[in-house]
Design an enzyme around this catalytic site. Structure first.
Site, PDB file in Angstrom:
ATOM      1  N   CYS A 115       0.811  -1.228   0.000  1.00 23.76           N
ATOM      2  CA  CYS A 115       0.000   0.000   0.000  1.00 23.76           C
ATOM      3  C   CYS A 115       0.840   1.272   0.000  1.00 23.76           C
ATOM      4  O   CYS A 115       0.350   2.340  -0.357  1.00 23.76           O
ATOM      5  CB  CYS A 115      -0.948   0.015   1.191  1.00 23.76           C
ATOM      6  SG  CYS A 115      -2.174  -1.273   1.082  1.00 23.76           S
ATOM      7  N   HIS A 247      -3.311   7.455   2.504  1.00 24.92           N
ATOM      8  CA  HIS A 247      -3.689   6.145   1.963  1.00 24.92           C
ATOM      9  C   HIS A 247      -5.058   5.790   2.522  1.00 24.92           C
ATOM     10  O   HIS A 247      -5.361   6.041   3.693  1.00 24.92           O
ATOM     11  CB  HIS A 247      -2.650   5.099   2.372  1.00 24.92           C
ATOM     12  CG  HIS A 247      -3.070   3.709   2.054  1.00 24.92           C
ATOM     13  ND1 HIS A 247      -3.543   3.345   0.804  1.00 24.92           N
ATOM     14  CD2 HIS A 247      -3.120   2.578   2.807  1.00 24.92           C
ATOM     15  CE1 HIS A 247      -3.853   2.061   0.808  1.00 24.92           C
ATOM     16  NE2 HIS A 247      -3.603   1.573   2.023  1.00 24.92           N
ATOM     17  N   ASN A 277      -9.977   0.257  -0.427  1.00 24.38           N
ATOM     18  CA  ASN A 277      -8.513   0.338  -0.398  1.00 24.38           C
ATOM     19  C   ASN A 277      -7.971  -0.131  -1.756  1.00 24.38           C
ATOM     20  O   ASN A 277      -8.019  -1.312  -2.070  1.00 24.38           O
ATOM     21  CB  ASN A 277      -7.992  -0.545   0.742  1.00 24.38           C
ATOM     22  CG  ASN A 277      -6.476  -0.546   0.851  1.00 24.38           C
ATOM     23  OD1 ASN A 277      -5.781  -0.044  -0.021  1.00 24.38           O
ATOM     24  ND2 ASN A 277      -5.971  -1.127   1.926  1.00 24.38           N
TER      25      ASN A 277
HETATM   26  N1  ACO Z   1     -18.520  -8.488   8.798  1.00 24.29           N
HETATM   27  C1  ACO Z   1     -18.940  -8.779  10.039  1.00 24.29           C
HETATM   28  N2  ACO Z   1     -18.113  -9.166  11.033  1.00 24.29           N
HETATM   29  C2  ACO Z   1     -16.793  -9.235  10.744  1.00 24.29           C
HETATM   30  C3  ACO Z   1     -16.294  -8.932   9.465  1.00 24.29           C
HETATM   31  C4  ACO Z   1     -17.218  -8.557   8.470  1.00 24.29           C
HETATM   32  N3  ACO Z   1     -16.825  -8.236   7.215  1.00 24.29           N
HETATM   33  N4  ACO Z   1     -14.943  -9.079   9.493  1.00 24.29           N
HETATM   34  C5  ACO Z   1     -14.615  -9.460  10.721  1.00 24.29           C
HETATM   35  N5  ACO Z   1     -15.738  -9.562  11.493  1.00 24.29           N
HETATM   36  C6  ACO Z   1     -15.847  -9.927  12.890  1.00 24.29           C
HETATM   37  C7  ACO Z   1     -14.672 -10.746  13.374  1.00 24.29           C
HETATM   38  O1  ACO Z   1     -14.868 -12.121  13.067  1.00 24.29           O
HETATM   39  C8  ACO Z   1     -14.702 -10.472  14.864  1.00 24.29           C
HETATM   40  O2  ACO Z   1     -15.704 -11.292  15.451  1.00 24.29           O
HETATM   41  P1  ACO Z   1     -15.494 -11.925  16.929  1.00 24.29           P
HETATM   42  O3  ACO Z   1     -15.363 -10.742  17.855  1.00 24.29           O
HETATM   43  O4  ACO Z   1     -16.739 -12.724  17.108  1.00 24.29           O
HETATM   44  O5  ACO Z   1     -14.228 -12.728  16.835  1.00 24.29           O
HETATM   45  C9  ACO Z   1     -15.181  -9.027  14.967  1.00 24.29           C
HETATM   46  O6  ACO Z   1     -15.807  -8.748  13.684  1.00 24.29           O
HETATM   47  C10 ACO Z   1     -14.066  -8.023  15.188  1.00 24.29           C
HETATM   48  O7  ACO Z   1     -12.993  -8.293  14.273  1.00 24.29           O
HETATM   49  P2  ACO Z   1     -11.740  -7.352  14.156  1.00 24.29           P
HETATM   50  O8  ACO Z   1     -10.819  -7.893  13.102  1.00 24.29           O
HETATM   51  O9  ACO Z   1     -11.178  -7.111  15.524  1.00 24.29           O
HETATM   52  O10 ACO Z   1     -12.450  -5.999  13.613  1.00 24.29           O
HETATM   53  P3  ACO Z   1     -11.852  -4.559  13.439  1.00 24.29           P
HETATM   54  O11 ACO Z   1     -12.686  -3.578  14.132  1.00 24.29           O
HETATM   55  O12 ACO Z   1     -10.366  -4.545  13.713  1.00 24.29           O
HETATM   56  O13 ACO Z   1     -12.078  -4.282  11.873  1.00 24.29           O
HETATM   57  C11 ACO Z   1     -10.752  -4.267   9.861  1.00 24.29           C
HETATM   58  C12 ACO Z   1     -11.485  -5.129  10.901  1.00 24.29           C
HETATM   59  C13 ACO Z   1     -11.762  -3.413   9.170  1.00 24.29           C
HETATM   60  C14 ACO Z   1     -10.071  -5.210   8.888  1.00 24.29           C
HETATM   61  C15 ACO Z   1      -9.705  -3.369  10.567  1.00 24.29           C
HETATM   62  O14 ACO Z   1      -8.962  -4.127  11.467  1.00 24.29           O
HETATM   63  C16 ACO Z   1      -8.732  -2.696   9.604  1.00 24.29           C
HETATM   64  O15 ACO Z   1      -9.105  -1.858   8.825  1.00 24.29           O
HETATM   65  N6  ACO Z   1      -7.450  -3.022   9.729  1.00 24.29           N
HETATM   66  C17 ACO Z   1      -6.375  -2.311   8.993  1.00 24.29           C
HETATM   67  C18 ACO Z   1      -6.279  -2.733   7.569  1.00 24.29           C
HETATM   68  C19 ACO Z   1      -5.095  -2.016   6.982  1.00 24.29           C
HETATM   69  O16 ACO Z   1      -4.798  -0.875   7.289  1.00 24.29           O
HETATM   70  N7  ACO Z   1      -4.348  -2.658   6.133  1.00 24.29           N
HETATM   71  C20 ACO Z   1      -3.110  -2.026   5.671  1.00 24.29           C
HETATM   72  C21 ACO Z   1      -3.174  -1.662   4.301  1.00 24.29           C
HETATM   73  S1  ACO Z   1      -3.508  -3.031   3.260  1.00 24.29           S
HETATM   74  C22 ACO Z   1      -2.028  -3.411   2.407  1.00 24.29           C
HETATM   75  O17 ACO Z   1      -0.958  -3.010   2.714  1.00 24.29           O
HETATM   76  C23 ACO Z   1      -2.165  -4.417   1.281  1.00 24.29           C
END
Ligand code: ACO
Length: 320
Positions: A115, A247, A277
């Protein structure tokens, strides 16, 4: 006389096809409400079967070249940031060189920093221009993420989209690019990665693997630090930044960085709602949009930043 790199033109391309959160919720156990609340994303663009990183890069690049008022053969370096190249080799930059009919044998190569790829490529372009080794550099971020995500994995498939953004940098007596900062820390290699076909793979491991919440925490802290470092290196304070072009990974990460800069969200260029993204394409796409719609004006100070797999992260401060 100092020599600087200055943005002469920008371009962007998004595929026509839109995939909404409801479209995804029809396939996996998620909802529009969850995705909007946790990420800020409502829809993303998905490339068609005939499209590729190089075809999208070509359209964005032609716009940047036209905006700069130059001919393709005036370019003397092409750098493409991509993690979704058409081919492992030759580079997408070589494929783009052929598509643009650049016949002057200028060097063309890819940069792979996930990214943050565009910021890394932009930094390299700046060094080439400052050192006098290039006058005009085409810098592109192009990604076909939709073919790299597992559309049955709700934790990752909601996040990504396709697109390309391009910037034509040229030598100038006045800034231009004020500074670039790039960093990597390979100790985080297993939190976010895409396996390569050169290693034998189980089917489910062919796609992007991510521990989202761990990535999230490091991203927020690291981006806060790089904003501080960038301001300090340029002896600027927060109020002197006119625009933040971040980003686009998650609206909550973007808001945390804006808060660190004490910037109202009106001064932050956000495309995540309709693009998701787009990895290395997200910064140049956002920059192009805000330049073309007149938000970013000549003379204004713009901070671009990115964070992603590696981890690799970086910033570029420019006077547009
Ligand atoms: N729909 C519903 N529930 C979901 C989903 C979904 N799409 N995805 C995950 N959940 C659930 C999980 O299973 C978990 O359930 P549990 O509590 O029963 O175990 C709960 O939601 C919380 O999951 P988290 O992963 O802790 O959710 P979070 O609030 O962290 O959001 C997200 C997830 C959106 C992916 C976030 O962590 C994020 O944006 N992370 C950063 C991504 C990023 O910046 N990437 C870098 C760039 S990408 C690159 O370099 C290629």
């Amino acid at each position: 006389m100092s020599r600087f790199a200055r943005i002469a033109g920008t371009g962007g391309y998004l595929p026509d096809r839109v995939r909404t959160n409801d479209d995804i919720a029809a396939q996996v156990d998620t909802s529009d409400e969850w995705i909007v609340e946790r990420t800020g994303i409502r829809s993303r663009r998905i490339a068609g079967p005939d499209e590729s990183a190089s075809s999208m890069a070509e359209i964005a690049s032609r716009q940047a070249i036209e905006a700069a008022g130059i001919a393709p053969d005036d370019i003397d370096l092409i750098i493409v940031a991509t993690s979704s190249p058409d081919r492992v080799f030759p580079s997408t930059a070589c494929l783009l060189q052929q598509r643009l009919n650049v016949r002057n044998c200028c060097p063309a190569f890819d940069v792979q920093a996930a990214c943050s790829g565009f910021i890394f490529a932009f930094s390299i372009a700046d060094q080439y221009i400052r050192s006098g080794n290039a006058r005009r550099v085409l810098v592109v971020g192009s990604e076909l993420n939709s073919r790299l995500v597992d559309w049955t994995d709700r934790a990752t498939c909601i996040l990504f989209g396709d697109g390309a953004g391009a910037v034509l940098l040229e030598a100038s007596d006045e800034p231009g690019v004020l500074s670039t900062h790039i960093n990597s820390d390979g100790q985080y290699r297993d939190l976010l990665y895409l396996p390569n076909a050169s290693v034998s793979l189980d089917d489910e491991k062919r796609f992007i693997q991510m521990q989202g919440n761990e990535v999230f925490k490091v991203a927020v802290n690291t981006l806060g630090k790089i904003v501080d470092d960038t301001l300090a290196a340029n002896h600027l304070n927060q109020s002197e930044i006119d625009w933040l072009v971040p980003h686009q990974a998650n609206i909550r990460i973007i808001m945390a960085t804006a808060k660190k800069l004490k910037m109202p969200m009106e001064r932050v260029v956000c495309t995540i709602e309709t693009q998701g993204n787009t990895s290395s394409a997200s910064v140049p796409l956002a920059l192009n949009e805000a330049i073309r719609d007149g938000r970013i004006q000549r003379g204004q100070t713009v901070l671009m930043e990115a964070f992603g797999s590696g981890f690799a992260w970086g910033s570029a401060l420019i006077r547009y």
